[in-house]
Design a protein around this motif. Structure first.
Motif, short mmCIF file in Angstrom:
data_model
loop_
_atom_site.label_atom_id
_atom_site.label_comp_id
_atom_site.label_asym_id
_atom_site.label_seq_id
_atom_site.Cartn_x
_atom_site.Cartn_y
_atom_site.Cartn_z
N GLN A 1 -5.85 -1.36 12.74
CA GLN A 1 -6.42 -0.25 11.97
C GLN A 1 -7.91 -0.10 12.24
O GLN A 1 -8.41 1.02 12.41
CB GLN A 1 -6.18 -0.46 10.47
CG GLN A 1 -6.83 0.62 9.62
CD GLN A 1 -6.58 0.45 8.13
OE1 GLN A 1 -5.83 1.21 7.52
NE2 GLN A 1 -7.21 -0.55 7.52
N SER A 2 -8.64 -1.21 12.30
CA SER A 2 -10.08 -1.15 12.54
C SER A 2 -10.38 -0.51 13.88
O SER A 2 -11.27 0.34 14.00
CB SER A 2 -10.68 -2.56 12.47
OG SER A 2 -10.47 -3.14 11.20
N GLU B 1 -4.69 -5.39 10.47
CA GLU B 1 -6.08 -5.08 10.14
C GLU B 1 -6.88 -4.76 11.39
O GLU B 1 -7.62 -3.77 11.44
CB GLU B 1 -6.74 -6.25 9.40
CG GLU B 1 -8.20 -5.98 9.08
CD GLU B 1 -8.94 -7.19 8.52
OE1 GLU B 1 -10.14 -7.03 8.17
OE2 GLU B 1 -8.35 -8.28 8.44
N LYS C 1 -5.22 -6.54 -2.20
CA LYS C 1 -6.12 -7.14 -1.22
C LYS C 1 -6.03 -8.65 -1.32
O LYS C 1 -5.67 -9.22 -2.36
CB LYS C 1 -7.55 -6.67 -1.45
CG LYS C 1 -8.21 -7.22 -2.71
CD LYS C 1 -9.66 -6.76 -2.84
CE LYS C 1 -10.34 -7.45 -4.03
NZ LYS C 1 -11.76 -7.05 -4.17
N ASN D 1 -5.74 2.50 4.96
CA ASN D 1 -5.09 1.45 4.18
C ASN D 1 -6.12 0.37 3.89
O ASN D 1 -6.28 -0.58 4.65
CB ASN D 1 -3.90 0.89 4.95
CG ASN D 1 -3.17 -0.20 4.17
OD1 ASN D 1 -3.58 -0.61 3.10
ND2 ASN D 1 -2.06 -0.67 4.73
N THR D 2 -6.84 0.49 2.78
CA THR D 2 -7.92 -0.46 2.48
C THR D 2 -7.39 -1.82 2.03
O THR D 2 -8.16 -2.79 1.98
CB THR D 2 -8.85 0.11 1.40
OG1 THR D 2 -8.08 0.74 0.37
CG2 THR D 2 -9.82 1.11 1.99
N GLN D 3 -6.11 -1.92 1.72
CA GLN D 3 -5.55 -3.23 1.39
C GLN D 3 -5.60 -4.16 2.60
O GLN D 3 -5.63 -5.39 2.45
CB GLN D 3 -4.12 -3.10 0.89
CG GLN D 3 -3.97 -2.45 -0.49
CD GLN D 3 -4.25 -0.96 -0.50
OE1 GLN D 3 -5.15 -0.49 -1.18
NE2 GLN D 3 -3.50 -0.19 0.29
N LEU D 4 -5.62 -3.58 3.80
CA LEU D 4 -5.65 -4.40 5.02
C LEU D 4 -7.01 -5.05 5.27
O LEU D 4 -7.08 -6.09 5.94
CB LEU D 4 -5.30 -3.54 6.24
CG LEU D 4 -3.84 -3.18 6.45
CD1 LEU D 4 -3.70 -2.25 7.66
CD2 LEU D 4 -2.99 -4.43 6.65
N ILE D 5 -8.07 -4.47 4.75
CA ILE D 5 -9.42 -4.95 5.06
C ILE D 5 -9.59 -6.38 4.55
O ILE D 5 -9.27 -6.69 3.39
CB ILE D 5 -10.47 -4.01 4.46
CG1 ILE D 5 -10.35 -2.62 5.09
CG2 ILE D 5 -11.88 -4.56 4.66
CD1 ILE D 5 -11.28 -1.58 4.48
N ASN D 6 -10.06 -7.26 5.41
CA ASN D 6 -10.26 -8.69 5.14
C ASN D 6 -8.95 -9.47 5.01
O ASN D 6 -8.97 -10.64 4.61
CB ASN D 6 -11.08 -8.91 3.85
CG ASN D 6 -12.45 -8.28 3.93
OD1 ASN D 6 -13.15 -8.41 4.92
ND2 ASN D 6 -12.85 -7.59 2.86
N SER D 7 -7.82 -8.85 5.35
CA SER D 7 -6.54 -9.55 5.19
C SER D 7 -6.27 -10.56 6.29
O SER D 7 -5.51 -11.52 6.09
CB SER D 7 -5.39 -8.52 5.15
OG SER D 7 -5.23 -7.91 6.44
N GLY E 1 -15.73 -6.86 5.10
CA GLY E 1 -15.15 -5.55 5.37
C GLY E 1 -15.92 -4.41 4.74
O GLY E 1 -15.95 -3.30 5.29
#
Length: 683
Positions: free
Chosen positions: A165-166, A162, A111, A151-157, A207
């Motif tokens: 996906q959201s 991101e 992240k 793919n939670t690595q994308l959150i706040n990226s 996020g």
């Protein structure tokens, strides 16, 4: 207050299907090659191969979900990453059922943050993953249940991916609104506290709130997270939340939740083998059961032939356990949050809070329902919330108190009566009349069944040696029929508590106490000591403890249905009355754990109901013969060094049909020459 939690598995309706959730395999670019400084990392490929072959032996599993960190080399090292991906796919190709995968931080980058020395998620790393494994987030439906892999690595990226996906996730939820959702993310949304600060192992704001709002709005019923390589359980907005173990290695920073140093061969906790494993999930019409399957770090090399499947007793969840009334005294704090110190790893600039949920996990694996708790577990709001969550997993709580509760605590009892299956009141025998008169209004106000226990006086202590022992004891004795009858005469007493000391035989005393109470029309609860009568002595004998707990399991399942509370769940290796429990101070299973787990499974699933029992003793050990109808079986409790043939007496039972080793759970036609644990022989 009325209970809403399920009392047993039948409340969940029909079982629909089972699947396996695995995570953090960290496959290397070569069979025993690794780009890590930790020696244990060289075993990751063999450990993943063991899991695949074990999954293939379970015909109930319809698919597998892998929750990220498929490989160990990161995509910033392209050659090693691609080689590791090929190794992963080669091992996974042996799997007989479909596998759905999602990326972890090792697969696409961490992240976005300013302190991590590792690479952060980037478009090129996402592309590298997708080229190897397909979509980095997706959903699928199976028998009316929607499984979401994010793919939670994308959150706040801040990446374009991101926003894509959201938008997809919000649309998917809305499209299937009102249906069942099971959610999988690599990063934990939070470890245990909703408002905990940012650290390496959770989803940051904003996020975090965005995701939690969606999970609550669309009533996600089940959430699995990974990344920390450590088992945890909590609830959010009605959803059960499980943090996954790893098949490969343990995050050594979280060894701080334990109360003893790791063993020398554990690499600072990274190779704590009993904590390796995966989860088997049973989905029902109205809920689920989740079973931890420990792999103990088993390694299988590629040239080793597939092992032949062996017949084992299936472990039962507390919701499935309807026949064994064995529980545990929760003397040690099993709900505390521990401050994990920064040690120069992924987090260095603050402490993070985490709970030790391995005691809870061990209870689930053993199928233990009834837990004896002190009043502090009810007085603190966070602990009450925890107890309420655990009702849904089949637990029953009995709270103990010396004398009757004061007015302030009585109000807490009344407001939270739905949490308790019993109130154990301990008093002096001289105060029995006074306490007996006070029980009626307490019971009427709370509706909680009351169990009465008597404080033992110092006159009972054996002072023949001239030594003084400063220790407490309470509970009736089966031999005290006059006292027991007098105590049971109170119409507002629902049950009586008996004391069973470390030198007292288990079967005879438990069944005697239960029979007395059955005749008197009250319930029985027997506190089973697993220690010496001498508070200065430490009985370091796992077989003695395992034999004792095996007798208790059997005795608690007979027709009189006594409640047996074993003391204790975890080791006491300091303080008074030091003793072995079912788990050690690393919260890893001892022999007694396996005995309870497998005996509970046998009694609940496939051991016939027996009506007649006979105890025999010899220099080799004890045997309890069980008969019913045309069935004959022996529970064999060997002494150290005993030969099984010296304990088997076929008698009228005829030829041996099978033998269940309660240490391994293996059912076999063969009987071990040297038993290392209690066994059940069926004739």
């Amino acid at each position: 207050m009325k209970r809403n939690a399920p009392a047993n598995v039948k409340d969940l309706g029909k079982k629909l299907f089972s699947y396996a959730a695995i995570s953090d395999t960290h496959v290397n670019h070569g069979e025993r090659e690794t780009n890590s400084v930790y020696p244990v990392n060289a075993l990751h490929n063999g450990r993943f191969r063991h899991v695949v072959r074990e999954l293939n032996q379970n015909a109930d599993i319809e698919f597998v979900i892998h929750m990220g960190d498929l490989v160990h080399p990161v995509p910033a090292i392209p050659d090693l990453f691609k080689a590791a991906c090929e190794c992963f796919k080669d091992i996974a190709s042996e799997l007989k059922c479909p596998m759905h995968v999602m990326p972890g931080n090792h697969d696409v980058g961490d992240k976005l943050n300013n302190w991590t020395p590792a690479i952060c998620v980037a478009d090129e790393y996402l592309q590298a993953f997708c080229e190897q494994f397909g979509e980095d987030y997706h959903a699928f439906e199976h028998k009316g249940v929607h499984f979401i892999l994010l793919n939670t690595q994308l959150i706040n990226s801040g990446l374009d991916a991101e926003a894509e996906q959201s938008s997809w996730l919000e649309g998917y939820f809305e499209q299937h609104k009102g249906q069942r959702f099971v959610f999988h993310s690599h990063y934990p949304v939070y470890l245990g506290l909703r408002d905990e600060g940012s650290h390496y192992d959770n989803v940051d704001e904003p996020g975090r709130t965005w995701l939690l709002n969606l999970l609550e709005k669309y009533q996600v019923e089940l959430l699995f997270t990974a990344h920390a390589h450590t088992f945890w359980y909590h609830r959010f907005a009605g959803a059960d939340v499980y943090a996954m173990p790893s098949t490969a290695c343990i995050r050594q920073d979280y060894s701080e939740i334990l109360r003893t140093p790791p063993d020398p061969d554990m690499e600072g906790g990274r190779n704590d083998q009993p904590k390796h494993g995966y989860l088997l999930v049973d989905i029902y019409e109205r809920g689920h059961l989740c079973h931890m399957i420990r792999t103990y770090g088993a390694v299988v090399d590629p040239d080793v032939p597939h092992a032949k499947a062996v017949e084992r007793v299936r472990q039962v969840h507390p919701l499935e356990n309807q026949r064994v009334r064995l529980g545990f005294d929760m003397r040690q704090d099993w709900m505390e949050f521990v401050q994990i110190p920064p040690s120069g790893g992924p987090d260095e600039f603050n402490r993070k809070a985490a709970r030790n949920d391995y005691p809870l996990l061990s209870l689930w694996e053993m199928g233990a329902r009834r837990l004896r708790i002190p009043r502090i577990d009810l007085t603190e709001p966070a602990r009450r919330e925890r107890l309420r969550a655990l009702l849904g997993h089949g637990h029953e709580f009995v709270l103990y108190t010396f004398e009757l509760p004061d007015p302030a605590f009585l109000e807490i009892l009344t407001e939270n009566a739905d949490l308790l299956a019993g109130l154990e009141v301990i008093c002096r025998w001289s105060d029995l009349d006074k306490v007996a008169g006070q029980i009626a209004p307490v019971r009427a106000k709370t509706g909680i069944p009351v169990y009465l226990s008597v404080l033992r006086g110092k006159e009972e202590q054996d002072n023949s040696s001239g030594k003084y022992v400063h220790a407490l004891n309470h509970g009736f004795l089966p031999s005290e029929k006059a006292k027991v009858t007098e105590a049971a005469d109170n119409p507002h007493v629902d049950g009586l508590v008996f004391r069973l000391g470390g030198a007292d035989p288990v079967w005879e005393n438990v069944t005697a106490a239960a029979a007395i109470c059955a005749d008197l029309g009250v319930e029985s609860s027997i506190n089973l000591r697993m220690s010496s009568v001498n508070p200065a002595e430490f009985v370091k004998d796992e077989l003695w403890a395992a034999n004792r707990i095996a007798e208790a399991v059997l005795a608690s399942s007979v027709q009189t249905r006594p409640n047996v509370i074993a003391d204790t769940l975890a080791d006491f290796d300091r303080g008074f009355f030091r003793r072995y429990g079912m788990i050690d101070r690393l919260c890893n299973p001892r022999l007694g754990f396996h005995v309870v787990r497998h005996f509970n499974g046998a009694i609940n699933m496939n051991l016939d109901t027996f009506s007649d029992f006979e105890v025999a003793e010899s220099d080799a050990g004890r045997t309890i013969r069980m008969t019913g109808g045309n069935k004959v079986a022996d529970l064999i409790l060997p002494n150290q060094g005993a030969r099984l043939k010296d304990l088997i007496s076929e008698g009228d039972g005829g030829k041996i049909k099978s033998c269940l080793n309660l240490a391994t759970g293996i059912i076999s036609d063969d009987t071990p020459a040297l038993p290392d644990a209690p066994v059940i022989v069926l004739y």
